[in-house]
Scaffold this active site. Structure first.
Site, PDB file in Angstrom:
ATOM      1  CB  CYS A   1      14.378   7.985   6.827  1.00 19.42           C
ATOM      2  SG  CYS A   1      15.271   6.897   5.724  1.00 19.42           S
TER       3      CYS A   1
ATOM      4  CE  LYS B   1      -1.514   2.582   3.150  1.00 17.38           C
ATOM      5  NZ  LYS B   1      -1.252   3.824   2.405  1.00 17.38           N
TER       6      LYS B   1
ATOM      7  N   GLY C   1       7.921   4.909   7.524  1.00 21.68           N
ATOM      8  CA  GLY C   1       7.136   6.121   7.692  1.00 21.68           C
ATOM      9  C   GLY C   1       7.418   6.747   9.041  1.00 21.68           C
ATOM     10  CB  SER C   2       5.701   9.388  10.879  1.00 20.45           C
ATOM     11  OG  SER C   2       4.405   8.843  10.975  1.00 20.45           O
TER      12      SER C   2
ATOM     13  N   GLY D   1       4.080   4.292  13.041  1.00 24.52           N
ATOM     14  CA  GLY D   1       4.705   3.022  13.412  1.00 24.52           C
ATOM     15  C   GLY D   1       4.131   2.482  14.713  1.00 24.52           C
TER      16      GLY D   1
ATOM     17  CD  GLU E   1      11.868  12.847  10.449  1.00 28.87           C
ATOM     18  OE1 GLU E   1      10.787  12.456  10.905  1.00 28.87           O
ATOM     19  OE2 GLU E   1      12.575  12.180   9.678  1.00 28.87           O
TER      20      GLU E   1
ATOM     21  CD  GLU F   1      14.293   0.319   8.536  1.00 28.48           C
ATOM     22  OE1 GLU F   1      14.758   1.243   9.231  1.00 28.48           O
ATOM     23  OE2 GLU F   1      14.882  -0.756   8.356  1.00 28.48           O
TER      24      GLU F   1
HETATM   25  P1  NAD Z   1       3.385   8.481   7.482  1.00 29.08           P
HETATM   26  O1  NAD Z   1       3.654   7.666   8.688  1.00 29.08           O
HETATM   27  O2  NAD Z   1       2.429   9.599   7.569  1.00 29.08           O
HETATM   28  O3  NAD Z   1       2.804   7.550   6.313  1.00 29.08           O
HETATM   29  C1  NAD Z   1       3.492   6.404   5.865  1.00 29.08           C
HETATM   30  C2  NAD Z   1       2.489   5.382   5.334  1.00 29.08           C
HETATM   31  O4  NAD Z   1       1.668   4.936   6.417  1.00 29.08           O
HETATM   32  C3  NAD Z   1       1.542   5.914   4.268  1.00 29.08           C
HETATM   33  O5  NAD Z   1       1.360   4.911   3.293  1.00 29.08           O
HETATM   34  C4  NAD Z   1       0.261   6.159   5.059  1.00 29.08           C
HETATM   35  O6  NAD Z   1      -0.898   6.102   4.251  1.00 29.08           O
HETATM   36  C5  NAD Z   1       0.286   5.000   6.041  1.00 29.08           C
HETATM   37  N1  NAD Z   1      -0.508   5.188   7.247  1.00 29.08           N
HETATM   38  C6  NAD Z   1      -0.942   6.356   7.815  1.00 29.08           C
HETATM   39  N2  NAD Z   1      -1.632   6.086   8.955  1.00 29.08           N
HETATM   40  C7  NAD Z   1      -1.625   4.743   9.120  1.00 29.08           C
HETATM   41  C8  NAD Z   1      -2.153   3.853  10.126  1.00 29.08           C
HETATM   42  N3  NAD Z   1      -2.832   4.310  11.176  1.00 29.08           N
HETATM   43  N4  NAD Z   1      -1.914   2.539   9.978  1.00 29.08           N
HETATM   44  C9  NAD Z   1      -1.221   2.065   8.933  1.00 29.08           C
HETATM   45  N5  NAD Z   1      -0.716   2.839   7.953  1.00 29.08           N
HETATM   46  C10 NAD Z   1      -0.911   4.167   8.038  1.00 29.08           C
HETATM   47  O7  NAD Z   1       4.805   8.934   6.950  1.00 29.08           O
HETATM   48  P2  NAD Z   1       5.143   9.885   5.709  1.00 29.08           P
HETATM   49  O8  NAD Z   1       4.730  11.274   6.057  1.00 29.08           O
HETATM   50  O9  NAD Z   1       4.598   9.260   4.451  1.00 29.08           O
HETATM   51  O10 NAD Z   1       6.736   9.779   5.646  1.00 29.08           O
HETATM   52  C11 NAD Z   1       7.579  10.622   6.371  1.00 29.08           C
HETATM   53  C12 NAD Z   1       8.135   9.938   7.598  1.00 29.08           C
HETATM   54  O11 NAD Z   1       8.696   8.682   7.245  1.00 29.08           O
HETATM   55  C13 NAD Z   1       9.275  10.686   8.268  1.00 29.08           C
HETATM   56  O12 NAD Z   1       9.128  10.645   9.662  1.00 29.08           O
HETATM   57  C14 NAD Z   1      10.517   9.898   7.878  1.00 29.08           C
HETATM   58  O13 NAD Z   1      11.606  10.040   8.732  1.00 29.08           O
HETATM   59  C15 NAD Z   1       9.983   8.535   7.834  1.00 29.08           C
HETATM   60  N6  NAD Z   1      10.817   7.688   6.982  1.00 29.08           N
HETATM   61  C16 NAD Z   1      11.614   6.760   7.586  1.00 29.08           C
HETATM   62  C17 NAD Z   1      12.452   5.976   6.813  1.00 29.08           C
HETATM   63  C18 NAD Z   1      13.355   4.941   7.447  1.00 29.08           C
HETATM   64  O14 NAD Z   1      13.874   4.095   6.733  1.00 29.08           O
HETATM   65  N7  NAD Z   1      13.556   4.949   8.741  1.00 29.08           N
HETATM   66  C19 NAD Z   1      12.467   6.135   5.433  1.00 29.08           C
HETATM   67  C20 NAD Z   1      11.644   7.086   4.852  1.00 29.08           C
HETATM   68  C21 NAD Z   1      10.812   7.863   5.652  1.00 29.08           C
END
Ligand code: NAD
Length: 469
Positions: A277, A170, A221-222, A226, A375, A243
């Protein structure tokens, strides 16, 4: 307007609703993505479980071959995929942009074919025989962000394809198009149902983390999301690789040549407009060369062209979405109000209707200011002065995140010893951010759980089984 359908069980599947995907450089519609319903997710889970029954029993040579087929099909469509990434994500085609991202996807896919899943014989003597096998876990649910959509998809999917698992991905609703097309391409070279793609936001992501028919979630993601995924996954005891967010510190020691390191520092921080990230997000510079580093970084940054990623000569594109743009503006305004000295940028202009923000360097801030503590995930770097090495290590570690870090020095041995004191998953010396397919990557503290890449990352897609006798 091109419509992009879901990929379920080897077929393109339309939806009742389609959502516009915007180009952050122009605010124009790039294409429309089918909006998945919970029923589509159920269909994907059913297809992936059906495919697992046969895919998980393929021999090692066939699984390796599948990784190369994925690499080949991406390579054959590299330019189409790169353009889609630029249009929906905003990054430039060239430099460390979308062609680089697609090249990385090919490299990671090919490397997966070389990874070994050989069983380990622990005992084989007159007393008995004990062998440890790594078995695929089942259906992998992959949830990806909007910053490196294509590369993250490949990072999540290749260990699954290599180890005999099947998968449902997704993508972020901000950047779903390149993933929908990628999965269509991968699906064309693998058995039906091995890879499936659904769309949507938190609702579908949450349903994936709770779903009975999914064995593991791999999420990038964030940290806030997570943690929600972790609680959703707890009921069914899913395996998890997370991650999450980072707030990487870089520490510049006084023996550096400011002019020589300026370019490395800049790209460590501003790769993908800071929306990475493991980008350098807090720069600590020793008092003795603080002014030199500020001057040289500013001089280098002045040559950077911010613009539409489709235009030749663009180094950095827009911020990907309005929410992130507003966060960057808020953190910069707060830093200015706290006495931060703007060396470059610092004023939102929103030129041309796109989400453009100038490259911004802010000096004379410290821990306790939001731009340092949180961040930013955008094109702004706080620069902090230090004079005591123990204090700067403590400041660097005084953060809930622990993804990456770096030390900049002419004394490699000393640099390595300081790097060992940083609380992070990867610490670089005289560099910040490069990752490799054969080296584990992951965060400590709230930056994540588990690792990706290499034999370590692959293990996370398997359960151990001991055959004793
Ligand atoms: P986000 O957490 O808002 O979204 C990431 C994904 O999660 C999207 O597909 C979103 O639709 C989905 N999502 C949202 N709410 C959810 C829920 N309740 N349950 C399951 N899935 C859900 O993150 P973002 O804004 O897309 O990305 C930015 C963040 O990602 C930053 O904090 C960045 O540091 C982090 N990031 C980390 C890495 C790493 O490898 N550590 C890599 C890239 C980005």
């Amino acid at each position: 307007m091109t419509k992009f359908d879901l990929i379920l069980g080897g077929k393109k599947v339309g939806a009742e609703q389609y959502a516009d995907v915007l180009n952050p450089a122009t605010n124009e519609v790039v294409g429309q993505a089918a909006v998945a319903t919970p029923e589509h997710l159920d269909q994907a889970v059913q297809a992936a479980n059906a495919a697992f029954a046969t895919y998980s029993r393929l021999d090692d040579a066939a699984l390796r071959d599948n990784c190369n087929k994925v690499a080949d099909v991406i390579e054959a469509h590299a330019e189409e995929l790169a353009k889609l990434v630029t249009l929906e994500q905003g990054k430039p085609l060239d430099g460390l942009g979308s062609r680089f991202e697609v090249g990385g996807a090919v490299a990671w896919a090919r490397h997966a074919s070389s990874l070994s899943l050989e069983p380990e014989v622990v005992q084989d003597d007159n007393e008995g025989r004990v062998v440890v096998y790594q078995k695929p876990v089942g259906v992998i649910g992959s949830i990806t962000p909007w910053n490196w959509p294509l590369l993250t998809a490949i990072w999540h999917l290749m260990p699954a394809i290599r180890s005999g698992n099947t998968a449902i991905i997704k993508p972020s609703p901000y950047t779903p198009l390149s993933t929908l097309r990628l999965i269509e391409l991968i699906d064309s070279v693998l058995p039906d149902g091995v890879v499936n793609c659904v769309t949507g936001g938190g609702e579908i992501g949450g349903a994936m983390s709770r779903h009975e028919g999914i064995a593991k979630i791999v999420f990038t993601g964030s940290s806030a999301t997570g943690s929600k995924i972790m609680s959703g996954a707890s009921e069914t005891i899913k395996r998890l690789t997370l991650e999450l967010g980072g707030n990487d510190a870089g520490i510049v020691l006084p023996d550096c040549d400011a002019k020589q390191i300026a370019e490395g520092l800049f790209w460590g921080a501003f790769i993908n407009n800071g929306q990475t990230c493991a980008a350098l997000k807090r720069l600590y510079v020793h008092d003795a060369i603080y002014d030199d580093v500020c001057r040289e970084l500013t001089a280098f940054a002045k040559g950077i062209v911010v613009g539409n990623g489709m235009d030749a000569g663009t180094h950095l594109g827009p911020i990907q979405n309005r929410m992130q743009y507003d966060k960057v503006v808020e953190l910069v305004e707060d830093a200015k109000a706290q006495g931060g000295r703007v060396l470059l940028g610092g004023d939102a202009d929103g030129a041309g209707g796109g989400l453009f923000y100038p490259v911004t360097l802010i000096a004379d801030v410290a821990n306790g200011v939001r731009l340092v503590d949180e961040e930013q995930f955008g094109p702004v770097l706080p620069i902090i002065r230090f004079s005591d090495i123990d204090e700067v290590i403590a400041d660097a570690n005084d953060n809930p995140n622990g993804l990456g870090g770096s030390v900049w020095t002419g004394d490699l041995e000393y640099g390595r010893s300081l790097a060992r004191r940083l609380e992070c998953g990867t610490a670089w010396i005289n560099n910040h951010g490069p990752v490799r397919p054969d080296v584990p990557f992951g965060g400590v503290k709230r930056s994540g759980l588990g690792v990706e890449f290499g034999k370590w990352g692959l293990s996370e897609y398997t359960d151990l089984q001991v055959i004793n006798g």
